[in-house]
Write an enzyme that holds these catalytic residues in place. Structure first.
Site, PDB file in Angstrom:
ATOM      1  N   ASP A   1       0.935  -1.306  -0.182  1.00  0.00           N
ATOM      2  CA  ASP A   1       0.071   0.082  -0.112  1.00  0.00           C
ATOM      3  C   ASP A   1       0.813   1.139   0.177  1.00  0.00           C
ATOM      4  OD1 ASP A   1      -2.377  -1.502   0.042  1.00  0.00           O
ATOM      5  OD2 ASP A   1      -2.820  -1.303   2.142  1.00  0.00           O
ATOM      6  N   GLY A   2       1.943   1.188   0.765  1.00  0.00           N
ATOM      7  CA  GLY A   2       2.993   2.439   0.740  1.00  0.00           C
ATOM      8  C   GLY A   2       3.319   2.663  -0.731  1.00  0.00           C
TER       9      GLY A   2
ATOM     10  N   ARG B   1       2.808   6.086  -2.925  1.00  0.00           N
ATOM     11  CA  ARG B   1       4.027   6.809  -3.486  1.00  0.00           C
ATOM     12  C   ARG B   1       3.579   7.058  -5.060  1.00  0.00           C
ATOM     13  NH1 ARG B   1       8.827   5.070  -5.988  1.00  0.00           N
ATOM     14  NH2 ARG B   1       8.540   3.086  -5.223  1.00  0.00           N
TER      15      ARG B   1
ATOM     16  N   THR C   1      -9.413   3.250   7.372  1.00  0.00           N
ATOM     17  CA  THR C   1      -8.850   1.960   7.728  1.00  0.00           C
ATOM     18  C   THR C   1      -7.562   1.905   8.056  1.00  0.00           C
ATOM     19  OG1 THR C   1      -8.484   1.278   5.458  1.00  0.00           O
ATOM     20  CG2 THR C   1     -10.595   0.673   6.235  1.00  0.00           C
TER      21      THR C   1
ATOM     22  N   TYR D   1      -4.234   4.804   9.597  1.00  0.00           N
ATOM     23  CA  TYR D   1      -3.814   5.341  10.935  1.00  0.00           C
ATOM     24  C   TYR D   1      -5.272   5.704  11.619  1.00  0.00           C
ATOM     25  CZ  TYR D   1      -1.815   8.301  14.406  1.00  0.00           C
ATOM     26  OH  TYR D   1      -1.211   9.079  15.610  1.00  0.00           O
ATOM     27  N   ASN D   2      -6.250   6.183  11.028  1.00  0.00           N
ATOM     28  CA  ASN D   2      -7.376   6.612  11.952  1.00  0.00           C
ATOM     29  C   ASN D   2      -7.995   5.382  12.546  1.00  0.00           C
ATOM     30  OD1 ASN D   2     -10.107   8.112  11.937  1.00  0.00           O
ATOM     31  ND2 ASN D   2     -10.699   5.986  11.238  1.00  0.00           N
TER      32      ASN D   2
ATOM     33  N   SER E   1      -6.261   2.959  13.856  1.00  0.00           N
ATOM     34  CA  SER E   1      -5.375   2.597  15.081  1.00  0.00           C
ATOM     35  C   SER E   1      -5.421   3.452  16.111  1.00  0.00           C
ATOM     36  CB  SER E   1      -4.019   2.478  14.394  1.00  0.00           C
ATOM     37  OG  SER E   1      -3.507   3.797  14.223  1.00  0.00           O
TER      38      SER E   1
ATOM     39  N   GLN F   1       2.119   9.291   3.310  1.00  0.00           N
ATOM     40  CA  GLN F   1       3.294   8.829   4.001  1.00  0.00           C
ATOM     41  C   GLN F   1       4.419  10.015   3.898  1.00  0.00           C
ATOM     42  OE1 GLN F   1       2.493   8.589   0.791  1.00  0.00           O
ATOM     43  NE2 GLN F   1       4.252   7.428  -0.290  1.00  0.00           N
TER      44      GLN F   1
END
Length: 270
Positions: free
Chosen positions: A49-50, A54, A165, A167-168, A170, A227
């Site tokens: 996903d990163g 990017r 789904t 950071y939010n 977490s 990111q």
């Protein structure tokens, strides 16, 4: 048809991703796809996903005409429809892909304003966060121009529905379907006591509204666009809105949102 269709591939640095990228590139060229990094119609992300995030930011200013496809080379990714063992399926799907059937996810517009009048505009697929580097962050939070609260804590995260789904989630935020046209603001370790009060819960803010964060005058703020992380001084305000900009995913056996959520967080249901 694939003849003349312009594609570009972006991979992460892992050996598996690079081998997958090279193999897929050769397969696409054999089917008469054109490799074009400047004006692609389809950008293929090979990694996780990163890597997809990017790729999105690399083509952030060409989103009106670029569609994305994700190939995952590790565990199943949230934004990926294929794994590295399915490259023939990727090529076949791209050959038959119809631009009119692309799946669109909303992006969030972030406008950063500085004391001297300069401003920065970006779009994010997941979220934007603001923190102070070393001490408690203090800021006014306005909803469509009206003061809602004065926040004190480690920071704030403002996310898109698909970013709900990431950071939010977490930090205790709710999972939202992309068809819900709204933003979500979640607090990061807020201070709530007899002196300082905040809502103390995630907020769902409608598309018609804006969220504006006006930080106290400090010189060590950290602001993220997905990111990407930047350190800023002399911040006046950060405004978040849904302006109708979307990211388009090529409809190549596209996985539904709730299936992605189940696959990413729950796994097989018995």
């Amino acid at each position: 048809m694939s003849a003349g269709k312009k594609v570009w591939l972006i991979g992460n640095s892992s050996e598996k991703s690079q081998k997958t990228l090279t193999k897929l590139s050769k397969m696409l060229q054999a089917e008469k796809f054109i490799l074009d990094d400047l004006n692609p119609e389809i950008v293929i992300s090979v990694g996780g996903d990163g890597t997809l995030l990017r790729a999105m930011h690399m083509y952030e200013y060409q989103l009106e005409r670029v569609r994305f496809v994700g190939v995952h080379t590790g565990h199943l990714g949230f934004y990926t429809d294929f794994v590295e063992s399915e490259l023939p399926k990727v090529v076949e799907a791209l050959k038959n892909e119809n631009p009119a059937e692309a799946v669109h996810y909303p992006l969030m517009k972030v406008v950063v304003r500085f004391d001297d009048g300069y401003q920065v505009e970006r779009h994010v697929l997941n979220e934007s966060t603001i923190r102070r580097a070393s001490k408690t962050m203090v800021c006014d939070v306005k909803i469509s121009g009206s003061l809602f609260e004065t926040f004190r804590g480690d920071g704030l995260s403002i996310s898109t529905p698909t970013g709900s789904t990431a950071y939010n989630k977490s930090i205790g935020g709710a999972v939202m379907h992309p068809r819900v046209e709204a933003m979500q603001m979640a607090e990061v370790a807020s201070l709530n006591n007899i002196v300082y009060r905040t809502l103390g819960a995630p907020m769902i803010v409608a598309k018609k509204d804006t969220i504006t964060v006006c930080p106290a005058k400090e010189d060590d703020y950290s602001l993220t666009f997905d990111q990407l992380t930047f350190e800023y001084k002399n911040l006046k305000s950060i405004e978040f809105s849904l302006d109708g900009t979307t990211i388009a995913f090529a409809n190549c056996a596209h996985t539904s949102f709730w299936e992605r959520v189940r696959n990413s967080f729950i796994g097989e249901v018995k």
